[in-house]
Design an enzyme around this catalytic site. Structure first.
Site, mmCIF file in Angstrom:
data_model
loop_
_atom_site.group_PDB
_atom_site.id
_atom_site.type_symbol
_atom_site.label_atom_id
_atom_site.label_comp_id
_atom_site.label_asym_id
_atom_site.label_seq_id
_atom_site.Cartn_x
_atom_site.Cartn_y
_atom_site.Cartn_z
ATOM 1 N N LEU A 115 10.450 -2.120 -8.417
ATOM 2 C CA LEU A 115 11.656 -1.304 -8.312
ATOM 3 C C LEU A 115 12.039 -1.052 -6.862
ATOM 4 C CD1 LEU A 115 11.335 1.511 -11.008
ATOM 5 C CD2 LEU A 115 12.335 -0.755 -11.209
ATOM 6 N N ASN A 129 4.068 4.074 -13.660
ATOM 7 C CA ASN A 129 3.605 2.732 -13.998
ATOM 8 C C ASN A 129 2.136 2.806 -14.382
ATOM 9 O OD1 ASN A 129 3.792 -0.201 -14.152
ATOM 10 N ND2 ASN A 129 2.492 -0.230 -12.332
ATOM 11 N N HIS A 131 -1.002 0.434 -14.321
ATOM 12 C CA HIS A 131 -1.476 -0.820 -13.732
ATOM 13 C C HIS A 131 -2.803 -1.210 -14.383
ATOM 14 C CE1 HIS A 131 -2.133 -3.829 -10.638
ATOM 15 N NE2 HIS A 131 -3.284 -3.287 -10.302
#
Length: 286
Positions: A115, A129, A131
Site C-alpha cells: 500500500l 496486515n 504476515h
C-alpha cells in the site's frame, strides 16, 4: 460500530480471512476486490514502453478476471460481507476514491500488494496486515523456506501497515505449533498462512465486538527482504524442511513465549535464540 473493509485480489489468504471473520458472526462492511492491470506481476516496475506493448494482453486479462469473478466468485463473497466492490489496481485512483467514499475506520489486507500512503490514509484508525512469518526477521514473500534456513521459527505476525514492506508496528507474534513428524515444506507454509488468517480474524473480532484498538510496538531493526524463491531455492528449502528443522526451531523458540498455551511471543523486542543467522541491515531510524 467500527467500519472494517477488506482489500484483496481474490487470493486464498483473502478468502480464508473473510471466511474466518464470517464464522465468528461478523459481516465486514465491504470487500474491495482488486482487478486492475497495475497489479499484474509483469507490469510492476516496468518502463512505459514495456507497459504499452503489453497493455492489450493485460487489459484482456483484467476483463477475464472481472468476468470470472462476477460469474463464479462474487456470490460467495456477497454472502459473507455487506457489499462487494470490484475496484481497479492497488493504489490506483479508483481504489482511493472508493475507500474515501466508504470512510473505513479499519482496512484489513488479504493480499494484493504494497500500500502507498494515499491508501493508508483513508483508514481513520489504521491498516492491519497478517504476515505469515515472524517479524522483523523474515520480511517479504516466500518466507517459510528462508526462515528455516536462517534459524527463525515458523509463525505469523499481526502488524500495522506503514510505508515500508512489513516494517509496521508489531501487534502480536505467534509460533506455529509444529508437529515433530511434519517435514513437508508445503504443509509448513500452509500452517503459517492459516495462523496468519486466524490472527487477523481474532483482531477483527476484538475491534468489532469489544472496540479494541490493538497496541503496536515499533520494530527496532530492519532485516533483509526476501523475494520469491527460484526452483533451486525451493529444492534447497524442501531439503531443510525434510531434515526436521521446523520442529527443532519450534522447540528452541517456544520457551520465549509469554503465553505458552497460545504460542504467543512478545510483541516487544527480545533476544532471539542463537539459531538466528540473519544480521540486521538498519536500525529503525534507517
Amino acid at each position: 460500530m467500527p467500519r472494517v473493509v477488506l482489500i484483496t485480489n481474490d487470493n486464498t489468504h483473502g478468502q480464508r480471512v473473510l471466511q474466518m471473520v464470517w464464522q465468528r458472526g461478523i459481516m465486514l462492511d465491504a470487500v474491495l476486490m482488486l482487478s486492475g492491470t497495475l497489479g499484474v506481476p509483469e507490469l510492476r516496475g516496468a518502463g512505459l514502453g514495456k507497459r504499452l506493448l503489453r497493455w492489450p494482453r493485460t487489459f484482456a486479462g483484467t476483463l477475464r478476471r472481472r468476468y470470472r469473478f462476477h460469474r463464479k466468485r462474487k456470490p460467495g463473497y456477497a454472502q459473507r460481507c455487506t457489499r462487494v466492490i470490484v475496484t481497479g489496481a492497488m493504489n490506483g485512483r479508483r481504489l482511493v476514491s472508493q475507500l474515501r467514499a466508504l470512510q473505513p475506520d479499519w482496512i484489513v489486507l488479504g493480499g494484493g500488494g504494497i500500500l502507498e500512503p494515499q491508501v493508508i490514509e483513508t483508514a481513520r484508525i489504521g491498516v492491519l496486515n497478517a504476515h505469515p512469518a515472524l517479524l522483523p526477521w523474515t520480511r517479504g514473500v516466500g518466507t517459510t523456506g528462508p526462515a528455516l534456513e536462517h534459524g527463525v521459527a515458523l509463525g505469523a505476525t499481526l502488524h500495522y501497515v506503514d510505508g515500508g514492506i512489513d516494517t509496521g508496528a508489531v501487534i502480536e507474534r505467534r509460533l506455529v505449533a509444529v508437529a515433530e513428524d511434519e517435514t513437508r515444506l508445503a504443509a509448513l507454509d500452509l500452517a503459517c498462512w492459516e495462523l496468519a488468517a486466524e490472527m487477523m480474524a481474532d483482531a477483527v473480532e476484538g475491534i468489532v465486538r469489544r472496540g479494541e484498538v490493538p497496541r503496536g510496538v515499533p520494530q527496532a531493526a530492519r532485516y533483509p527482504l526476501f523475494r520469491w524463491p527460484s526452483q533451486d531455492d525451493l529444492r534447497r528449502h524442501a531439503e531443510v524442511a525434510a531434515s526436521g528443522r521446523a520442529w527443532a526451531l519450534y522447540d528452541l523458540w517456544r520457551p520465549l513465549c509469554v503465553d505458552p498455551e497460545r504460542n504467543l511471543l512478545p510483541s516487544y523486542d527480545f533476544e532471539a535464540p542463537p539459531s538466528l543467522t540473519l544480521e540486521p541491515v538498519a536500525s529503525r531510524a534507517g
